[in-house]
Design an enzyme around this catalytic site. Structure first.
Site, PDB file in Angstrom:
ATOM      1  N   LEU D  58       0.833  -1.205   0.000  1.00 23.18           N
ATOM      2  CA  LEU D  58       0.000   0.000   0.000  1.00 23.18           C
ATOM      3  C   LEU D  58       0.865   1.251   0.000  1.00 23.18           C
ATOM      4  O   LEU D  58       2.027   1.209   0.409  1.00 23.18           O
ATOM      5  CB  LEU D  58      -0.914  -0.030   1.230  1.00 23.18           C
ATOM      6  CG  LEU D  58      -1.912  -1.199   1.213  1.00 23.18           C
ATOM      7  CD1 LEU D  58      -2.373  -1.560   2.611  1.00 23.18           C
ATOM      8  CD2 LEU D  58      -3.113  -0.837   0.335  1.00 23.18           C
ATOM      9  N   THR D  89       5.942   0.594   2.457  1.00 25.10           N
ATOM     10  CA  THR D  89       6.918   1.387   3.202  1.00 25.10           C
ATOM     11  C   THR D  89       6.153   2.450   3.972  1.00 25.10           C
ATOM     12  O   THR D  89       5.596   3.377   3.377  1.00 25.10           O
ATOM     13  CB  THR D  89       7.932   2.037   2.244  1.00 25.10           C
ATOM     14  OG1 THR D  89       8.677   1.000   1.607  1.00 25.10           O
ATOM     15  CG2 THR D  89       8.892   2.946   2.994  1.00 25.10           C
ATOM     16  N   LYS D 165      14.562  -0.082   6.176  1.00 23.87           N
ATOM     17  CA  LYS D 165      14.218   0.522   4.887  1.00 23.87           C
ATOM     18  C   LYS D 165      14.429   2.032   4.910  1.00 23.87           C
ATOM     19  O   LYS D 165      15.051   2.594   4.009  1.00 23.87           O
ATOM     20  CB  LYS D 165      12.755   0.212   4.543  1.00 23.87           C
ATOM     21  CG  LYS D 165      12.201   0.911   3.304  1.00 23.87           C
ATOM     22  CD  LYS D 165      12.693   0.295   2.007  1.00 23.87           C
ATOM     23  CE  LYS D 165      12.284   1.116   0.797  1.00 23.87           C
ATOM     24  NZ  LYS D 165      10.895   0.926   0.378  1.00 23.87           N
TER      25      LYS D 165
END
Lengths: 295, 295, 295, 295
Positions: D58, D89, D165
């Site tokens: 998403l 993310t 990330k």
């Protein structure tokens, strides 16, 4: 902030029914003891049940959500037609959202963040920047706010009180760093700080930070910089306000290069040993590390 | 700047001997034509030979070095006891160095950069920030500078006029970006720009840039932002001044985080197509890219 | 740096005539004592008189001007056809200017700044980035530089050795702060630093600073961060190199927002008590103030 | 991203029951048409009802909250013991919060954001950074993720996949601006861009952005900079990721000066006319405004 504001309000409203609630119950009890004829609540819902006019002053958005919308919050017992004024400085989107939820219950909620600090709160000279759905509800709130402040400014729809506050404070936060960098540079290059301040204050560098709150020790009496940066407006509070500005900017895709850097500068200053409880103008001192070696 | 300053000086000094020199000879000839009874020099050394009081106004440090110390420069024919006033805005270390070289020849050189812009130069209302070796030489220079300006401020030893100027201008440059970021953010979040400016101007965000030179179009009449940023103080001139501040900071190991970022912002704005000739407050327009999509 | 470079050069060139000069004469005498068969000069002009191949290694632009162009400088006695190699890291415009002055005397001057640090200088594994007027003069210089380094890279016309060096170092300086911010953030959010470094090093955040010189203590052995930031490349040297990049950018109207901020970060770190003699990766420690309170 | 990931998953899992849901129903129907034997859901709750293993991809935190916790969301019908993998993310705190809510229902939720872009998604070579409550649940998820990626990295407790990330991407985002500033400066100062890149890539400025994704046109083939910055990773996506880093930093009082400035640079680039759909390396082009005038 809440205590002196409530105190002024109580004094002006006279013997009317008056309820108080503080996160720390002893503070509320002290208020009752000092002022008499005051009821102390332990839940926000009790305040909602008893009062048709409510003023709140809370540290951050999360607390506003909790006190308004959380368990035993204001919303659960809110009187239709209640007038609710939130003087917290929080992000405008939370302000708008809570206001719109309360409105669906028939209540009116205004955002009315303040400037003027604890001294202004005690003296009843605060400035309130007010966002209100209608000019009428603004006028209603003014009758209350006048007991605690001197300037009650209408800023537009709900949330705009917050917008005005954070726009003002982001300029303040930036210009304090600017004033600190310039005063530090000037002094290292051999200028007398009072003379430098006076040149700036009669020229285009003039700002509130140079004129009324100069960060360089010895330029002005009675400001934090002249008492080792004690008192005043804490560096972590300024970091919080800069963070609100940056968040609001991100939501609206507004670029805020200087506000973002300044936010990080205050973040760094406030985590530097010795600066946690200092006034935000202590950024001058932070910049002036080891000055004696370089002057 | 030099033309209207010389013009005011000529008018006040009356029929005394008056020499002019401009990088562009036609400009000097036009001055002679307009004012009569004026001598035009083609070399700085000729001015030095003829005059015991000399005023210079040059774009940057390199030009000052050239005109004072270069081939056929002032130094080569300087009269002992000459009074030399340099009104250029240049880096303080060049100012100090040239002043000290001239002094060894028996002359007195002061740095006296100005604020007030071309309008102030025409009206004779400039502010001069003066660095002078002695209060006496400052008083001497004041008799001259008063013919061109209104405030003649003594800043200390040679070079301190420059220091005061760049410290002032670095605050100005930073606060203009701050004002632009805040006005842009506030407007995007739904506030009326005039109302926002008025709140800020009665609060702690108040600065010269918000009060007298607001960068948001429509807030103030007669400022560059209200005529698509024409006229005023060019963005490349502000970039130059920010660069002087940053260089001076580096020489004294003074940290200037915001001044450095601001310097680069003006660098970027001035190289953006369409901005090269704009006033420095056009940083508002630059930030406001595509605003219609995000408001 | 100069000492081990000269030492390697002496060892390879064998018994040929070899002159040395150091700002501190005892250093030069120590070199003679250690290596034997070496002449010690006390003026640069003596070196110029005696040698047809000259290598210099100096701290900053001002020293290069002094040693080359100043009183008793190299220029005063330079042999026509001399080959002069300057390994100092200085601003490219000074490099170009001095080179062009020497060339008018018939000499050839190359800029050949190094990377690899004192360890590389001792081991003879330095990288030289060389600016030379002709490929031939580059080839000539290579025969000398090969005795002190491993990679001798031709970068183009005079000054481009400096350009390559400062462009490389500005990325290095920025990425070290980036690595420090990211490692600090990750650790505070609960990640194991070695694991975080390994993820980054196999992904797009990989850079020299994360892979070979990680600023977070304990990630890599034998780097400054694992010995309290001692040894390595001093924060003030990195501040100097960032300053060269920013100056070069200003001369060419190149915007360098991150390089400018990073320059100021190192300026601030190096003036913070306790950091003056630390490696430049100590920016991690500086950011990590009071970490225990926030983790 | 979701489409090619689901496609690879479907191909590897063979004829097992397979449900898909897309915000845009035509996309889901196209998937069914292309792959056959696929069920299309119109509500997340239907997916939860039918599947014991769920993968979501998403755009942002708000969508994750909506799809997981909102009306007709996954939570409302979640099977006990379901294995849920979110590859979005988003900010680590949302990730942790949603994971902890699902866990109370007996399900296991992992955060597994990816790097590798749409090309990696198509080729099945993505890297997944995984946060999981237990090594066992990580191993379980690995069996699924291996069908879509090549490197499946265990990062620690829930949320740490996101942490890894955003820490990686903040270094990437910063180093891309650093590479752009350095390449722009070097080229303006007369260096050949390929030669400059090769010097940097064998020295300490080397990073993913200079080696594999150089932002200067003509240095590398097959990267966005060599096709006018089309394709690749959009500047607005990078702005989003930098924003996540800055938010996470604020929550943990981590100072991120460069990440904040870089965030604002991408904000400004993406709102500049002509840049909205460009790859994030177009910051080089943005810096290079009017280059022809200054080179």
């Amino acid at each position: 902030m809440g205590y002196p504001m409530a105190s002024n309000l109580f004094k002006k409203l006279g013997p009317s029914k008056f309820w108080v609630l503080d996160h720390s119950e002893p503070v509320a009890l002290k208020f009752k003891q000092e002022h008499g004829n005051v009821h102390v609540a332990t839940k926000a819902s009790k305040i909602a049940e008893e009062c048709s006019v409510i003023v709140t002053m809370l540290p951050a958005s999360a607390h506003v959500r909790q006190v308004y919308l959380g368990e035993n919050g204001l919303l659960s017992k809110l009187q239709p037609n209640a007038l609710v004024i939130d003087s917290s400085t929080i992000d405008p989107s939370t302000s708008k959202e809570v206001s719109s939820i309360l409105e669906k219950q028939g209540a009116t909620m205004l955002d009315a963040p303040v400037s003027g600090g604890t001294l202004g709160a005690q003296a009843g000279t605060l400035t309130f920047m007010v966002g209100a759905k209608t000019p009428e509800s603004f006028e209603q709130s003014k009758l209350i706010l006048e007991h605690m402040g001197k300037n009650i400014v209408y800023c537009g729809l709900p949330g705009t009180g917050q917008v005005a506050k954070i726009c003002n404070n982001m300029i303040l936060g930036i210009s304090m760093v600017a004033a600190s960098e310039a005063m530090n540079l000037g002094v290292r290059m051999g200028m007398d700080p009072k003379l430098l301040a006076s040149v700036i204050n009669t020229s285009s560098g003039r700002c509130w930070s140079t004129e009324l709150y100069n960060p360089c020790p010895g330029v002005l009496p009675n400001v934090p910089s002249s008492r080792d940066y004690t008192g005043g407006f804490g560096v972590s509070l300024m970091a919080k306000d800069m963070g609100l500005a940056v968040n609001a900017a991100n939501e609206t895709k507004s670029t805020t290069i200087l506000a973002s850097v300044t936010h990080q500068i205050y973040n760094q200053v406030m985590t530097t040993p010795g600066y946690e409880k200092k006034d935000f103008s202590s950024v001058f001192k932070w910049l002036n590390n080891n000055a004696e070696k370089y002057q």
